[in-house]
Design an enzyme around this catalytic site. Sequence first.
Site, PDB file in Angstrom:
ATOM      1  N   ASP A  85     -57.310  70.066  -7.879  1.00 46.40           N
ATOM      2  CA  ASP A  85     -55.873  69.897  -7.682  1.00 46.40           C
ATOM      3  C   ASP A  85     -55.375  68.857  -7.234  1.00 46.40           C
ATOM      4  O   ASP A  85     -54.182  68.360  -7.164  1.00 46.40           O
ATOM      5  CB  ASP A  85     -55.341  71.330  -6.873  1.00 46.40           C
ATOM      6  N   ARG A  89     -48.915  73.599  -3.274  1.00 49.50           N
ATOM      7  CA  ARG A  89     -49.133  72.976  -4.431  1.00 49.50           C
ATOM      8  C   ARG A  89     -47.784  72.872  -5.163  1.00 49.50           C
ATOM      9  O   ARG A  89     -46.647  73.333  -4.614  1.00 49.50           O
ATOM     10  CB  ARG A  89     -49.857  73.935  -5.139  1.00 49.50           C
ATOM     11  N   TYR A 137     -58.199  76.904   1.363  1.00 54.08           N
ATOM     12  CA  TYR A 137     -59.471  76.926   1.330  1.00 54.08           C
ATOM     13  C   TYR A 137     -60.004  77.731   2.679  1.00 54.08           C
ATOM     14  O   TYR A 137     -59.594  77.424   3.730  1.00 54.08           O
ATOM     15  CB  TYR A 137     -60.230  75.460   1.503  1.00 54.08           C
ATOM     16  N   PRO A 145     -65.180  70.791  -2.406  1.00 53.61           N
ATOM     17  CA  PRO A 145     -63.793  70.372  -3.066  1.00 53.61           C
ATOM     18  C   PRO A 145     -62.833  69.742  -2.046  1.00 53.61           C
ATOM     19  O   PRO A 145     -61.667  69.262  -2.579  1.00 53.61           O
ATOM     20  CB  PRO A 145     -63.526  71.290  -3.924  1.00 53.61           C
TER      21      PRO A 145
END
Length: 668
Positions: free
Chosen positions: A59, A284, A292, A368
Amino acid sequence: MLTAQVPKTKEVQTSDCDVLIVGAGPAGYMAAAWLARHKGVKVRIVEKRDGKIFAGQADGLQCRTLEVLQSFGFADRAWKDANHMLEICFWNPDESGKGVVRTGRIPDMSPGLSRFQQIVLHQGWVEGYFKDNLKKYGGAQVEFSTMPESMEIDESKVDDNDAYPVKVVLRHLKEEASAPEQFGHEVLNGLFRSTNLVTTAEEDNALAEDTAKESTEIVNCKYVLGCDGAHSWVRRQLGFEMLGEHTDYVWGVLDIVPITDFPDIRNRCAIHSANSGSVMVIPREGALVRFYIQLSEVERDAEGRVNRAKITPEMILKACQKIMAPYTITYEEIQWFTAYQIGQRVVDDFSSHNRVFITGDAAHTHSPKAGQGMNTSMMDTYNLAWKVGAACQGILDRSALSTYGYERSAVAHDLINFDRKFAKLFSGKPATDAADEAGVSMEEFKKVFEKSHLFASGVSIDYKASNLIAKPAPETEDPHNPVKPAVVESKQSLATGIPVGQRFNSFQVMNQSDSRPWQFQDLMKSDSRWRVTVFAGDVRDAEQKARIEKLAAHLDKPDSFIHKYTPADRKRDGLFHVLTIHSAPRVEVELHDFPTALRPQHDYWSVYVDDMSHHEGHGHAYKNYGVDPKRGCLVISRPDQYVSLVCELEDTDLVEKFFAACLIPQKK
Ligand code: FAD
């Protein structure tokens, strides 16, 4: 020869293709979009999945990636659609050790690194922009439910520029065989595709069954790009290996619309609890938030591998609730979840014979959370595809293709080193006091985070010397370095703010003809052209004007690089784009004062000035680029905006030598 299991069926259709891209993730899409800007290059892109846009996955889009997307003409779409990451908050154990408390805030990216800041939106959208871009420029459309089943390289033909030495048998899959399974969960999840938890063996076996097959065809290719992700089939065919380690840390990911009393839910947060692990919060697009979450209680098999079927969103949420206490968290809506184990690995070779290339996650995997994977994957093929495209066109000498592995393996190794440090600090337990050496110092964590901005933004990448980068080779040069050395050396002191090997930074300049302000980088579109930037200095001065006229006279010569390497079927500016920035006051100079080599007829978009604009201030380009405003200099940059050569305006012999070492003279 590599694997040679081409089926001997008469009816198998055979065709030729310049570049076959395997895999339509970020790396594959970037390659296809870039190659679409290379006229006459025949490209195919195949993807084993059935094409449904998935939720989740990567993302983060970093500053440099946005600069590149801007050069393709669609960063503005991402910029509008995404959430902007402006601040990061640090949360650490409170005094009681039972809860967490905010201990600091810093800007999410250090100000001034780029005109863009980091943004977040899901990978499917980014792939969507590429699809639209491919349509707009007549690029290859993704052939879904299609994958290679064998590949041979004919080594006797690899040095022949016109040959098609790579034979690939493509398998068209039945639709039901190419739909990703969701591991029995109703919620969309990434367990089938996440970087490290899954082996693809069972999936490969299923797809290798004849029942999965609709038909096959043979494609003879000049080049194959392996953009097929962490479990790359192409990499395995070449026998290349991923070198590095797997850590024990397991992380869960939730994309949810949260219900919470946590005050920083719309900021990026790094939360370390005393004993329950860590959480990273990434707000987001819309009300969506990605978490996470470190998972300490997961079921593993005898080899220590996590049992992915046992991972549920409920168990990930439970871990999150423990870490974020005393704040409460649950969700109104869940869009996606996954889990992964961090593996930090780099492939041992990036290409076979400069004919088959490994890119993106196929070449490097890491955690990530630093938001690097999608970015580095796209930047790999941004580095590679223009070289392959120009080699197919017979413009770039094939020797220059070695720079791909040379340049990008250095980036991959830097990334792994960065990720090791970052992941360890993030996954480790906070130190209880200064004497707790095993624990992670939260002060150190914050410092590393701040320092990491430059690397994470992608703007600090510095390619080493080669026949595409004119600077001295490092003293510690690897003796096995396969690239051709630089044949000339830049005069870096003439432009201290334009480091050779780095991307051409952007400052505002103003159009001489109509006074419109521009970010200089916006003039360097990804259109496959090299840029010749003439810092013309103060052209009111007669001596300086004479220097410019002498340069222009050289550019006009029929045997200058401009004419020698530009194919006959392209316009004069088809391969080289000459841009001029002068430093005289705009109103004291006219466009027609510049020779036509710098401003062809009807071209009002080639001459710029470093001056105060009417509405948007002054860019101070000469000062920022470190160029003498009286004498100027000449800068050559590659089609991917990386700076190749800095020299004096009269150093045309250096420029000629530079291009003679990497380009192929064209027939007239
Ligand atoms: P992929 O995206 O894996 O694409 C490979 C494509 O090839 C796939 O579509 C696959 O179906 C296809 N394929 C595979 N084998 C074959 C075959 N044999 N034939 C044809 N097609 C094939 N990165 C970031 O930058 N920022 C983030 O915030 C971030 N978050 C992440 C979160 C999670 C949970 C995960 C799992 C990853 C995250 N990443 C992030 C990493 C990012 O998703 C990957 O690094 C990125 O997708 C890699 O791009 P790629 O094109 O190299 O590979």
